[in-house]
Design an enzyme around this catalytic site. Structure first.
Site, PDB file in Angstrom:
ATOM      1  N   SER A 163      48.184  41.559  50.133  1.00  0.00           N
ATOM      2  CA  SER A 163      47.007  40.639  49.560  1.00  0.00           C
ATOM      3  C   SER A 163      47.143  40.141  50.830  1.00  0.00           C
ATOM      4  O   SER A 163      47.953  39.705  51.105  1.00  0.00           O
ATOM      5  CB  SER A 163      47.319  39.989  48.591  1.00  0.00           C
ATOM      6  OG  SER A 163      48.596  38.774  48.644  1.00  0.00           O
ATOM      7  N   ASP A 217      45.559  45.141  50.200  1.00  0.00           N
ATOM      8  CA  ASP A 217      44.944  44.558  48.849  1.00  0.00           C
ATOM      9  C   ASP A 217      44.060  43.684  48.883  1.00  0.00           C
ATOM     10  O   ASP A 217      44.035  42.538  49.365  1.00  0.00           O
ATOM     11  CB  ASP A 217      46.585  44.712  47.845  1.00  0.00           C
ATOM     12  CG  ASP A 217      45.830  45.024  46.005  1.00  0.00           C
ATOM     13  OD1 ASP A 217      47.032  43.913  46.003  1.00  0.00           O
ATOM     14  OD2 ASP A 217      45.221  44.726  45.674  1.00  0.00           O
ATOM     15  N   HIS A 218      42.966  43.943  47.993  1.00  0.00           N
ATOM     16  CA  HIS A 218      41.890  42.998  47.445  1.00  0.00           C
ATOM     17  C   HIS A 218      41.307  42.751  49.137  1.00  0.00           C
ATOM     18  O   HIS A 218      41.343  40.659  48.439  1.00  0.00           O
ATOM     19  CB  HIS A 218      42.357  41.707  46.440  1.00  0.00           C
ATOM     20  CG  HIS A 218      42.238  42.238  45.231  1.00  0.00           C
ATOM     21  ND1 HIS A 218      41.471  42.804  44.540  1.00  0.00           N
ATOM     22  CD2 HIS A 218      43.245  42.855  44.739  1.00  0.00           C
ATOM     23  CE1 HIS A 218      41.649  42.934  43.684  1.00  0.00           C
ATOM     24  NE2 HIS A 218      43.769  43.190  43.562  1.00  0.00           N
ATOM     25  N   HIS A 253      45.045  40.401  35.652  1.00  0.00           N
ATOM     26  CA  HIS A 253      46.206  40.150  36.623  1.00  0.00           C
ATOM     27  C   HIS A 253      46.979  39.838  36.293  1.00  0.00           C
ATOM     28  O   HIS A 253      46.414  38.539  35.716  1.00  0.00           O
ATOM     29  CB  HIS A 253      45.115  39.634  38.349  1.00  0.00           C
ATOM     30  CG  HIS A 253      44.908  40.765  39.189  1.00  0.00           C
ATOM     31  ND1 HIS A 253      43.535  40.223  39.668  1.00  0.00           N
ATOM     32  CD2 HIS A 253      45.105  41.684  39.276  1.00  0.00           C
ATOM     33  CE1 HIS A 253      42.876  41.755  40.561  1.00  0.00           C
ATOM     34  NE2 HIS A 253      44.120  42.564  40.575  1.00  0.00           N
ATOM     35  N   ALA A 261      47.609  46.546  36.637  1.00  0.00           N
ATOM     36  CA  ALA A 261      48.014  47.856  36.145  1.00  0.00           C
ATOM     37  C   ALA A 261      50.263  47.613  35.356  1.00  0.00           C
ATOM     38  O   ALA A 261      50.326  47.818  35.210  1.00  0.00           O
ATOM     39  CB  ALA A 261      47.965  48.875  36.388  1.00  0.00           C
ATOM     40  N   SER A 262      51.084  45.918  36.068  1.00  0.00           N
ATOM     41  CA  SER A 262      52.117  46.072  35.088  1.00  0.00           C
ATOM     42  C   SER A 262      52.377  46.133  33.872  1.00  0.00           C
ATOM     43  O   SER A 262      51.289  45.670  33.591  1.00  0.00           O
ATOM     44  CB  SER A 262      52.052  44.402  35.975  1.00  0.00           C
ATOM     45  OG  SER A 262      52.768  44.383  37.510  1.00  0.00           O
TER      46      SER A 262
END
Ligand SMILES: O=C(COP(=O)(O)O)N(O)CCCCO
Ligand code: NA
Ligand SMILES: [Zn+2]
Length: 311
Positions: free
Chosen positions: A49, A88-89, A184, A216-217
């Site tokens: 991130s 990411d992001h 998230h 998706a965790s």
């Protein structure tokens, strides 16, 4: 070997399996992830991130981006599995450019909190520049609720299928992240974990692109329990069950963003170790259980998503 993320995801999209994209902030998580992926002979997508990049560079994100590129390349060059490094992001144009300049495999431009036209305009700009530098691009439509790192949104906004068609046709992106009901962090659902498979199937049919599942965790309760036995309080934590994850892969998800699961495994191992060894102060010892549990989660996730042996 160090590859462009497209090499990994185009194959996954053609053959309908998932590849986990694991977040890192430091060396130890990277070592655990690559050990697990190598053992499973699985491709590996490492992602950072913007917060991780500032953290590694102690505020200097050009330095942070170079640190991660160099760490990942050093390991990837000696591994037989394909390894990619992804931003990411990405929201800050300067950080996105720093990652492209440093040699990231791919970048996400996350303009999903803008209105559709602005998201499309910004995404097209980043895609043009990234592609000119041989870097692939991910973008998102819809929004995930939940706050983590500097990634936040008020509530879930599911992807609009018609907008997805126009967005993917005009933006030239390589991978697309449709919001289908995840969020998230460790507290994703109050009740049952329900994702909009119908919307997902339609987006896959219409766009034909490799698709990304954010949030998706699974929040694996085995490690939640260990952490709580050693002082953690993760009450009410709930993630995406593995059977639900398999369904999303069946309907076209290929990149499966996973940060929280590694964080929970790591802190579980660290808490357990520190409770059991009051004499230790060598970080290569007291991080060991944390890294072992993290590696185990990596390997379990690879088995769930079907990327073992796909190199
Ligand atoms: O979509 C995800 C994975 O989310 P999670 O692992 O919490 O399910 N990410 O983009 C990981 C980082 C979130 C912000 O730090
Ligand atoms: Na991403
Ligand atoms: Zn995400």
């Amino acid at each position: 070997s160090y590859v462009n993320t497209r090499e990994i995801l185009d194959k996954a999209s053609k053959e309908y399996y998932g590849v986990a994209a694991f977040n890192i902030n430091n060396l130890e998580f990277l070592q655990a992830i690559l050990a697990g992926a190598a053992e499973k002979k699985s491709p590996a997508i490492i992602e950072t991130s913007e917060g991780a990049i500032k953290y590694a560079g102690m505020g200097d994100y050009f330095k942070g981006a170079r640190i991660f590129v160099n760490m990942v390349k050093e390991f990837a060059n000696d591994l037989d599995i394909p390894v990619a490094l992804h931003l990411d992001h990405g929201k800050d144009f300067n950080i996105i450019m720093a990652c492209i300049k440093a040699g990231y495999s791919s970048v996400m431009i996350d303009a999903s909190h803008y209105d559709f036209e602005d998201n499309l305009r910004i995404t097209k700009d980043v895609a043009r520049i990234a592609h000119a530098a041989g870097v692939s691009v991910e973008a998102e439509l819809g929004q995930l609720a939940g706050i983590e790192d500097n990634v936040e949104a008020a509530e879930n906004v599911l992807v609009n299928v018609d907008q997805a068609e126009k967005f993917c046709a005009e933006s030239e992106i390589d991978f697309f992240a449709p919001a289908i009901g995840t969020s998230h962090g460790a507290f994703k659902f109050k009740g049952e974990a329900k994702l909009d498979y119908d919307r997902l199937k339609k987006v896959k049919e219409i766009t034909g692109k490799p698709l990304v599942l954010h949030g998706a965790s699974s929040v694996v309760q085995e490690y939640v329990k260990i952490a709580e036995e050693h002082g953690a309080d993760f009450g009410g934590s709930k993630g995406v069950p593995s059977d639900v994850l398999k369904e999303t892969v069946k309907f076209g998800i290929n990149k499966v963003n996973t940060d929280t699961d590694l964080r929970i495994a790591y802190i579980a191992g660290l808490r357990e170790y520190l409770d059991n060894d009051s004499k230790q102060f060598d970080p290569r010892k007291y991080y060991k259980v944390a890294m072992d549990y993290t590696k185990q989660v990596v390997m379990d996730r690879i088995d769930i998503l079907g990327s073992a042996g796909k190199i």
